[in-house]
Motif scaffolding. Structure first.
Motif, PDB file in Angstrom:
ATOM      1  N   ASP A  42      51.843  38.520  51.330  1.00 60.30           N
ATOM      2  CA  ASP A  42      51.405  39.792  50.720  1.00 60.30           C
ATOM      3  C   ASP A  42      51.583  39.825  49.206  1.00 60.30           C
ATOM      4  N   ALA A  43      51.471  38.687  48.548  1.00 61.61           N
ATOM      5  CA  ALA A  43      51.587  38.636  47.090  1.00 61.61           C
ATOM      6  C   ALA A  43      50.367  39.278  46.442  1.00 61.61           C
ATOM      7  N   THR A  44      50.605  39.997  45.356  1.00 62.82           N
ATOM      8  CA  THR A  44      49.530  40.577  44.552  1.00 62.82           C
ATOM      9  C   THR A  44      49.754  40.189  43.102  1.00 62.82           C
ATOM     10  N   ASP A  45      48.758  40.428  42.269  1.00 60.84           N
ATOM     11  CA  ASP A  45      48.837  40.114  40.833  1.00 60.84           C
ATOM     12  C   ASP A  45      49.293  38.670  40.607  1.00 60.84           C
ATOM     13  N   ILE A  46      48.682  37.756  41.353  1.00 60.32           N
ATOM     14  CA  ILE A  46      49.028  36.339  41.238  1.00 60.32           C
ATOM     15  C   ILE A  46      48.315  35.767  40.014  1.00 60.32           C
ATOM     16  N   ILE A  47      49.072  35.136  39.145  1.00 66.81           N
ATOM     17  CA  ILE A  47      48.524  34.596  37.905  1.00 66.81           C
ATOM     18  C   ILE A  47      48.173  33.122  38.085  1.00 66.81           C
ATOM     19  N   VAL A  48      46.953  32.766  37.683  1.00 61.51           N
ATOM     20  CA  VAL A  48      46.537  31.364  37.631  1.00 61.51           C
ATOM     21  C   VAL A  48      46.144  31.070  36.185  1.00 61.51           C
ATOM     22  N   THR A  49      46.883  30.189  35.513  1.00 62.78           N
ATOM     23  CA  THR A  49      46.617  29.888  34.108  1.00 62.78           C
ATOM     24  C   THR A  49      45.792  28.611  33.965  1.00 62.78           C
ATOM     25  N   ARG A  50      45.144  28.493  32.805  1.00 63.68           N
ATOM     26  CA  ARG A  50      44.414  27.286  32.406  1.00 63.68           C
ATOM     27  C   ARG A  50      43.484  26.770  33.515  1.00 63.68           C
ATOM     28  N   MET A  51      42.707  27.677  34.062  1.00 65.11           N
ATOM     29  CA  MET A  51      41.777  27.350  35.141  1.00 65.11           C
ATOM     30  C   MET A  51      40.360  27.272  34.576  1.00 65.11           C
ATOM     31  N   GLN A  62      36.139  26.996  34.549  1.00 66.38           N
ATOM     32  CA  GLN A  62      35.137  27.875  35.133  1.00 66.38           C
ATOM     33  C   GLN A  62      34.728  27.422  36.530  1.00 66.38           C
ATOM     34  N   GLN A  63      34.607  26.121  36.739  1.00 71.08           N
ATOM     35  CA  GLN A  63      34.205  25.607  38.052  1.00 71.08           C
ATOM     36  C   GLN A  63      35.230  25.989  39.127  1.00 71.08           C
ATOM     37  N   SER A  64      36.511  25.805  38.813  1.00 73.81           N
ATOM     38  CA  SER A  64      37.551  26.198  39.764  1.00 73.81           C
ATOM     39  C   SER A  64      37.572  27.697  39.974  1.00 73.81           C
ATOM     40  N   ALA A  65      37.347  28.439  38.894  1.00 72.33           N
ATOM     41  CA  ALA A  65      37.334  29.896  38.996  1.00 72.33           C
ATOM     42  C   ALA A  65      36.210  30.380  39.909  1.00 72.33           C
ATOM     43  N   ASP A  66      35.052  29.773  39.784  1.00 74.11           N
ATOM     44  CA  ASP A  66      33.926  30.155  40.642  1.00 74.11           C
ATOM     45  C   ASP A  66      34.247  29.894  42.114  1.00 74.11           C
ATOM     46  N   TYR A  67      34.889  28.761  42.378  1.00 69.79           N
ATOM     47  CA  TYR A  67      35.270  28.400  43.747  1.00 69.79           C
ATOM     48  C   TYR A  67      36.287  29.395  44.298  1.00 69.79           C
ATOM     49  N   VAL A  68      37.310  29.679  43.506  1.00 69.65           N
ATOM     50  CA  VAL A  68      38.387  30.582  43.942  1.00 69.65           C
ATOM     51  C   VAL A  68      37.857  31.996  44.147  1.00 69.65           C
ATOM     52  N   ALA A  69      36.969  32.446  43.260  1.00 68.46           N
ATOM     53  CA  ALA A  69      36.455  33.816  43.331  1.00 68.46           C
ATOM     54  C   ALA A  69      35.651  34.079  44.603  1.00 68.46           C
ATOM     55  N   GLN A  70      35.139  33.017  45.214  1.00 66.83           N
ATOM     56  CA  GLN A  70      34.409  33.175  46.474  1.00 66.83           C
ATOM     57  C   GLN A  70      35.349  33.414  47.647  1.00 66.83           C
ATOM     58  N   ARG A  71      36.633  33.112  47.456  1.00 66.68           N
ATOM     59  CA  ARG A  71      37.603  33.172  48.554  1.00 66.68           C
ATOM     60  C   ARG A  71      38.705  34.206  48.348  1.00 66.68           C
ATOM     61  N   HIS A  72      38.871  34.658  47.107  1.00 70.86           N
ATOM     62  CA  HIS A  72      39.950  35.589  46.811  1.00 70.86           C
ATOM     63  C   HIS A  72      39.468  36.604  45.777  1.00 70.86           C
ATOM     64  N   PRO A  73      39.895  37.869  45.889  1.00 70.13           N
ATOM     65  CA  PRO A  73      39.537  38.848  44.850  1.00 70.13           C
ATOM     66  C   PRO A  73      40.259  38.503  43.555  1.00 70.13           C
ATOM     67  N   MET A  74      39.499  38.196  42.515  1.00 68.87           N
ATOM     68  CA  MET A  74      40.108  37.714  41.279  1.00 68.87           C
ATOM     69  C   MET A  74      39.414  38.280  40.055  1.00 68.87           C
ATOM     70  N   ASP A  75      40.221  38.621  39.067  1.00 65.78           N
ATOM     71  CA  ASP A  75      39.746  39.004  37.743  1.00 65.78           C
ATOM     72  C   ASP A  75      39.964  37.792  36.838  1.00 65.78           C
ATOM     73  N   TYR A  76      38.865  37.143  36.453  1.00 64.80           N
ATOM     74  CA  TYR A  76      38.965  35.912  35.662  1.00 64.80           C
ATOM     75  C   TYR A  76      38.393  36.125  34.272  1.00 64.80           C
ATOM     76  N   ASP A  77      39.114  35.638  33.274  1.00 64.93           N
ATOM     77  CA  ASP A  77      38.674  35.733  31.883  1.00 64.93           C
ATOM     78  C   ASP A  77      38.382  34.320  31.359  1.00 64.93           C
ATOM     79  N   PRO A  78      37.121  33.993  31.099  1.00 64.11           N
ATOM     80  CA  PRO A  78      36.791  32.629  30.661  1.00 64.11           C
ATOM     81  C   PRO A  78      37.350  32.269  29.292  1.00 64.11           C
TER      82      PRO A  78
END
Length: 253
Positions: free
Chosen positions: A75-84, A86-102
């Protein structure tokens, strides 16, 4: 296991809903989860007050996804992923609700926007070219429950720009000063405020900047008291430390 979870577990033992042995088993299962390629530290929030942060550089999109899934199972929320990237971000965003800043390459998974600290953190940049590092710091602090005020492009080349925002600076509980070139901004800010200043040297600058080394040394040699320095381009480290300081002495909860 977060502190709240640990308290809830102990309350269940006190109420008789769990035996001490059952609670002990749950705690034994909590410390970390071995995924083969990563050992997810579920006890970090209990030990340090903040959950594990995922460093995205060098990890595949599938590995990031697996770590996120493990953290989500608790039940973790506000999980931070640094230095990701765009390709990885696109993949992750399809599977998890994410706010990504390019720009900062930082993603916040299951963002809540919850504020848990009493004051605000001011993130100040010398120039527009420093914004990627600034945003890494700002977004890290936001994900960790802080209000953030941004003051960008207010460096010493036009000091009046900074002085016009003294009210914002002087009411902050922590200031993050981000600058490349000669890194003078940290000393100037440090001489104006009565709160801790976290200086972040950036790799912005011409040849003699040595990819941020000149700014780093200038900040380390600051004549202003109350200035601490993190590594070159380490916006995440500055945002994390600022959050720890801002949370000292209570919360708005």
């Amino acid at each position: 296991m977060e502190k709240q979870e640990m308290l809830a577990l102990l309350e269940q033992v006190q109420q008789g809903a769990l035996t001490p042995e059952q609670a002990l088993l749950q705690m034994k299962l909590q410390p970390f989860q071995d995924l083969g390629y990563a050992k997810v530290d579920h006890h970090r929030g209990l030990r340090q007050g903040a959950q594990e942060v995922i460093y995205g550089a060098g990890k595949t999109a599938e590995q990031i996804d697996g770590i996120l899934t493990a953290m989500e199972s608790r039940d973790a929320t506000d999980i931070i992923v640094t230095r990701m990237n765009q390709q990885s971000a696109d993949y992750v965003a399809q599977r998890h609700p994410m706010d990504y800043d390019p720009m900062s390459r930082l993603g916040i998974v299951h963002p809540t926007g919850k504020i848990t600290a009493p004051g605000y953190i001011a993130v100040v940049s010398g120039g527009t070219s420093d914004m990627a590092v600034c945003e890494e710091a700002a977004r890290t602090a936001i994900a960790m429950g802080n209000k953030v005020e941004r003051l960008y492009d207010v460096g010493v080349a036009g000091l009046h720009r900074l002085l016009s925002k003294l009210d914002v600076l002087m009411q902050a509980r922590v200031v993050i000063a981000v600058a490349g070139m000669e890194g003078a901004l940290a000393s100037v800010v440090g001489g104006l405020v009565d709160c801790p200043v976290i200086a972040v040297p950036t790799s912005v600058g011409y040849g003699a900047n040595f990819n941020g080394l000149s700014a780093l040394l200038s900040m380390l040699n600051s004549c202003a008291s109350g200035v601490s320095v993190v590594n070159i381009d380490n916006g995440f480290g500055a945002g994390y430390l600022a959050s720890m300081i801002n949370h000292m002495g209570g919360s708005d909860q």
